[in-house]
Design an enzyme around this catalytic site. Structure first.
Site, short mmCIF file in Angstrom:
data_model
loop_
_atom_site.label_atom_id
_atom_site.label_comp_id
_atom_site.label_asym_id
_atom_site.label_seq_id
_atom_site.Cartn_x
_atom_site.Cartn_y
_atom_site.Cartn_z
N GLY A 189 2.71 -1.26 4.14
CA GLY A 189 2.69 0.04 4.12
C GLY A 189 4.34 0.74 3.67
N GLY A 190 4.71 1.45 4.54
CA GLY A 190 6.29 2.03 4.46
C GLY A 190 7.46 1.12 3.85
N GLY A 194 2.40 2.35 10.63
CA GLY A 194 3.43 3.36 10.59
C GLY A 194 4.07 3.65 11.89
N HIS A 231 -9.42 1.06 5.20
CA HIS A 231 -8.36 1.13 5.80
C HIS A 231 -8.39 2.35 6.85
CE1 HIS A 231 -4.21 2.39 6.61
NE2 HIS A 231 -3.83 1.49 5.78
N ASN A 286 0.93 -1.10 0.13
CA ASN A 286 0.20 0.03 -0.02
C ASN A 286 0.80 1.17 0.04
OD1 ASN A 286 -1.94 2.04 0.30
ND2 ASN A 286 -2.30 1.51 2.54
N TRP A 287 1.11 1.88 -1.29
CA TRP A 287 1.76 3.00 -1.38
C TRP A 287 1.15 4.23 -0.72
CZ3 TRP A 287 3.92 2.93 -7.06
CH2 TRP A 287 4.42 1.61 -7.46
N LYS A 288 -0.06 4.32 -0.30
CA LYS A 288 -0.55 5.37 0.47
C LYS A 288 -0.59 6.71 -0.66
CE LYS A 288 -0.27 3.40 4.76
NZ LYS A 288 -0.28 3.42 6.13
N GLU A 314 -6.84 4.72 8.12
CA GLU A 314 -6.82 5.85 7.68
C GLU A 314 -8.04 6.75 7.13
OE1 GLU A 314 -2.96 5.59 5.70
OE2 GLU A 314 -2.09 4.92 7.47
N SER A 369 3.55 -2.11 10.27
CA SER A 369 4.99 -2.00 10.52
C SER A 369 5.46 -3.27 10.11
CB SER A 369 5.31 -1.69 11.96
OG SER A 369 4.91 -0.44 12.07
N GLU A 386 -5.32 -5.12 10.58
CA GLU A 386 -4.31 -3.88 10.81
C GLU A 386 -4.42 -3.32 12.27
OE1 GLU A 386 -2.35 -2.87 7.10
OE2 GLU A 386 -4.27 -1.52 7.12
P1 PGA Z 1 2.87 0.31 7.53
O1 PGA Z 1 1.39 0.46 6.92
O2 PGA Z 1 3.29 -0.98 7.12
O3 PGA Z 1 3.59 1.47 7.37
O4 PGA Z 1 2.59 0.30 9.05
C1 PGA Z 1 0.78 -0.53 6.73
C2 PGA Z 1 -0.87 0.03 6.32
O5 PGA Z 1 -1.38 0.93 6.75
O6 PGA Z 1 -1.57 -0.93 5.46
#
Ligand code: PGA
Length: 247
Positions: free
Chosen positions: A231-232, A170, A92, A9-11, A94, A210, A164
């Site tokens: 994510g990251g 993050g 998600h 997930n590049w966000k 967010e 993470s 998640e």
């Molecule tokens: P993260 O994000 O790996 O940066 O913690 C995961 C996600 O939000 O899908």
């Protein structure tokens, strides 16, 4: 048997040159056929990426709950499907937090996706406060019940679930593999209780929060963890490839 999946997930990251470079590195990767690799880039890159796609699959990060019409700024499930997008993130944390997305709205998005042959990746997870007060199971149960479990058995099988924990997204704080396994087993049990054993054993349940090359071996070794939503660490070709290869 559930399918193994690694989704990146590049966000809202990477300009077009960076995105193209990362995509080209991953698109050429020779991946074990048993692991499905999914990329969720920002929507503006989907049409370009869909042209030369090889082994990987594309996912959108969001979709409208409406089929078409005067909804400025929205993207429909039909548009995604016609663009060759196979998956879409739904719910998600967010989006739940910054866009006020509710379980009811998310259920409508899921229905749009299924109607248009796009697989929803439904995200659920508890906050730190909810975990510290021992409410994580209640929260997950409600998110699944309201957002997912009104689907028919056939339609549920088209979905992927991503667990998640919000406190791990993050933050660099990963759930321990024991905590992840416990919640994944709980989610699988809920699927079994609401549907049946076959569906519970077939649906893929991903862990997100993470994930990094140095912790995924342990997480992915757990019986109910079918992969990760990254994510990251998906923004760097080498670390994302290392996560894929850890299966
Ligand atoms: P993260 O994000 O790996 O940066 O913690 C995961 C996600 O939000 O899908």
């Amino acid at each position: 048997m559930s399918r193994k999946i690694v989704a990146g997930n590049w966000k809202m990251n990477l300009d077009v040159l960076q995105a193209r470079a990362l995509y080209n590195e991953l698109n050429g990767k020779d991946t074990d056929q048993d692991v499905r690799v999914i990329l969720c880039p920002p929507a503006v890159y989907l049409s370009e990426f869909s042209i030369n796609i090889k082994e990987i699959h594309l996912a959108a990060q969001n979709v409208s709950d409406q089929s078409n019409g005067a909804y400025t700024g929205e993207i429909s499930a039909e548009m995604l499907n016609k663009m060759g997008v196979d998956y879409c993130l739904v719910g998600h944390s967010e989006r739940r937090l910054y866009n006020g997305e509710t379980n009811d709205l998310l259920y409508n998005k899921i229905k749009q996706l299924i109607k248009n042959n796009v697989h929803p990746i439904y995200c659920c997870g508890e906050s730190l406060e909810e975990r510290e007060s021992g409410k994580e199971r209640i929260v997950i149960q409600q998110q699944l019940k309201e957002g997912l479990f009104s689907l028919s058995a056939d339609d549920l099988l088209k979905c992927v679930i991503a667990y998640e924990p919000i406190w791990a997204i993050g933050t660099g704080k990963t759930a321990t593999s024991g905590q992840a396994q416990e919640m994944h087993a709980f989610i699988r049990q809920l699927v079994e209780d609401n549907y049946n054993t076959r569906i519970a054993q077939t649906i893929s349940i991903l862990y997100g929060g993470s994930c990094k090359p140095d912790n995924v071996n342990e997480l992915f070794s757990k019986p109910d963890v079918d992969g990760g939503l990254i994510g990251g660490a998906s923004l760097d070709a080498n670390s994302f490839k290392a996560i894929i290869d850890s299966f």
